[in-house]
Write a protein that holds these residues in place. Sequence first.
Motif, mmCIF file in Angstrom:
data_model
loop_
_atom_site.group_PDB
_atom_site.id
_atom_site.type_symbol
_atom_site.label_atom_id
_atom_site.label_comp_id
_atom_site.label_asym_id
_atom_site.label_seq_id
_atom_site.Cartn_x
_atom_site.Cartn_y
_atom_site.Cartn_z
ATOM 1 N N VAL A 10 34.790 22.386 42.061
ATOM 2 C CA VAL A 10 34.489 23.357 41.003
ATOM 3 C C VAL A 10 34.631 22.786 39.601
ATOM 4 O O VAL A 10 34.322 23.472 38.627
ATOM 5 N N ALA A 11 35.072 21.574 39.481
ATOM 6 C CA ALA A 11 35.229 20.962 38.153
ATOM 7 C C ALA A 11 33.927 20.985 37.341
ATOM 8 O O ALA A 11 33.961 21.294 36.145
ATOM 9 N N PRO A 12 32.756 20.693 37.949
ATOM 10 C CA PRO A 12 31.515 20.767 37.154
ATOM 11 C C PRO A 12 31.231 22.170 36.612
ATOM 12 O O PRO A 12 30.682 22.311 35.521
ATOM 13 N N ALA A 16 30.766 22.954 32.656
ATOM 14 C CA ALA A 16 29.480 23.502 32.201
ATOM 15 C C ALA A 16 29.676 24.676 31.241
ATOM 16 O O ALA A 16 28.925 24.818 30.286
ATOM 17 N N ASN A 17 30.672 25.518 31.504
ATOM 18 C CA ASN A 17 30.916 26.662 30.627
ATOM 19 C C ASN A 17 32.401 27.023 30.690
ATOM 20 O O ASN A 17 32.797 27.909 31.443
ATOM 21 N N PRO A 18 33.236 26.347 29.907
ATOM 22 C CA PRO A 18 34.680 26.588 29.981
ATOM 23 C C PRO A 18 35.113 27.984 29.541
ATOM 24 O O PRO A 18 36.215 28.408 29.845
ATOM 25 N N ASP A 19 34.244 28.729 28.862
ATOM 26 C CA ASP A 19 34.586 30.081 28.409
ATOM 27 C C ASP A 19 33.903 31.176 29.217
ATOM 28 O O ASP A 19 33.774 32.310 28.757
ATOM 29 N N ARG A 20 33.479 30.865 30.440
ATOM 30 C CA ARG A 20 32.788 31.846 31.282
ATOM 31 C C ARG A 20 33.637 33.109 31.484
ATOM 32 O O ARG A 20 33.117 34.216 31.537
ATOM 33 N N GLU A 67 45.786 39.291 43.481
ATOM 34 C CA GLU A 67 46.486 38.243 42.744
ATOM 35 C C GLU A 67 46.316 38.477 41.248
ATOM 36 O O GLU A 67 45.249 38.853 40.798
ATOM 37 N N ARG A 68 47.390 38.254 40.516
ATOM 38 C CA ARG A 68 47.340 38.304 39.051
ATOM 39 C C ARG A 68 47.191 36.871 38.577
ATOM 40 O O ARG A 68 48.051 36.027 38.820
ATOM 41 N N ILE A 69 46.085 36.596 37.915
ATOM 42 C CA ILE A 69 45.766 35.222 37.520
ATOM 43 C C ILE A 69 45.492 35.150 36.019
ATOM 44 O O ILE A 69 45.057 36.130 35.418
ATOM 45 N N PRO A 70 45.705 33.994 35.407
ATOM 46 C CA PRO A 70 45.253 33.817 34.023
ATOM 47 C C PRO A 70 43.719 33.915 33.964
ATOM 48 O O PRO A 70 43.022 33.394 34.847
ATOM 49 N N ALA A 71 43.193 34.599 32.977
ATOM 50 C CA ALA A 71 41.743 34.786 32.864
ATOM 51 C C ALA A 71 40.953 33.478 32.889
ATOM 52 O O ALA A 71 39.875 33.434 33.497
ATOM 53 N N PRO A 72 41.421 32.376 32.287
ATOM 54 C CA PRO A 72 40.632 31.140 32.319
ATOM 55 C C PRO A 72 40.432 30.542 33.718
ATOM 56 O O PRO A 72 39.622 29.646 33.892
ATOM 57 N N TRP A 73 41.152 31.044 34.714
ATOM 58 C CA TRP A 73 40.912 30.559 36.082
ATOM 59 C C TRP A 73 39.571 31.036 36.615
ATOM 60 O O TRP A 73 39.081 30.524 37.609
ATOM 61 N N ILE A 74 38.953 32.035 35.979
ATOM 62 C CA ILE A 74 37.620 32.498 36.378
ATOM 63 C C ILE A 74 36.621 31.484 35.843
ATOM 64 O O ILE A 74 36.459 31.336 34.637
ATOM 65 N N VAL A 75 35.955 30.755 36.748
ATOM 66 C CA VAL A 75 35.076 29.680 36.287
ATOM 67 C C VAL A 75 33.586 29.988 36.420
ATOM 68 O O VAL A 75 32.771 29.380 35.733
ATOM 69 N N GLU A 76 33.205 30.920 37.292
ATOM 70 C CA GLU A 76 31.785 31.241 37.448
ATOM 71 C C GLU A 76 31.657 32.565 38.180
ATOM 72 O O GLU A 76 32.562 32.974 38.897
ATOM 73 N N PHE A 77 30.517 33.234 37.987
ATOM 74 C CA PHE A 77 30.231 34.486 38.681
ATOM 75 C C PHE A 77 29.276 34.204 39.830
ATOM 76 O O PHE A 77 28.502 33.258 39.786
ATOM 77 N N MET A 78 29.331 35.066 40.824
ATOM 78 C CA MET A 78 28.470 34.916 41.988
ATOM 79 C C MET A 78 27.503 36.082 42.057
ATOM 80 O O MET A 78 27.825 37.190 41.653
ATOM 81 N N GLY A 79 26.344 35.815 42.607
ATOM 82 C CA GLY A 79 25.376 36.875 42.835
ATOM 83 C C GLY A 79 24.875 37.498 41.560
ATOM 84 O O GLY A 79 24.712 36.845 40.536
#
Length: 91
Positions: A10-12, A16-20, A67-79
């Motif tokens: 998932v690094a790419p 590609a969009n670090p602020d997704r 799970e409670r996660i930091p928002a920046p862990w969201i890297v991309e949307f699906m569908g």
Amino acid sequence: MAPGQIDPAVAPLRRANPDRFREARPGHLAVVAAAGRPWFIGRICHLSGPTSQDFAQVLNIDTGDFERIPAPWIVEFMGEGGMWLRRHPPR
């Protein structure tokens, strides 16, 4: 995967969009990734805000756990989640 290393799969996406995560909304399916742990697909249930200091509550699709996660862990949307945002940007 070494501690502190983001999953190479998932690094790419993050580069590609670090602020997704700023476009995330409750209901979206998202790829969630953090350094030192495997990525997973989660349904966003709640967001405390759009900044990098905010948190999101997500339903881990694999385990069924919330799970409670930091928002920046969201890297991309699906569908349709990501595509809908590109056609209808938030106001």
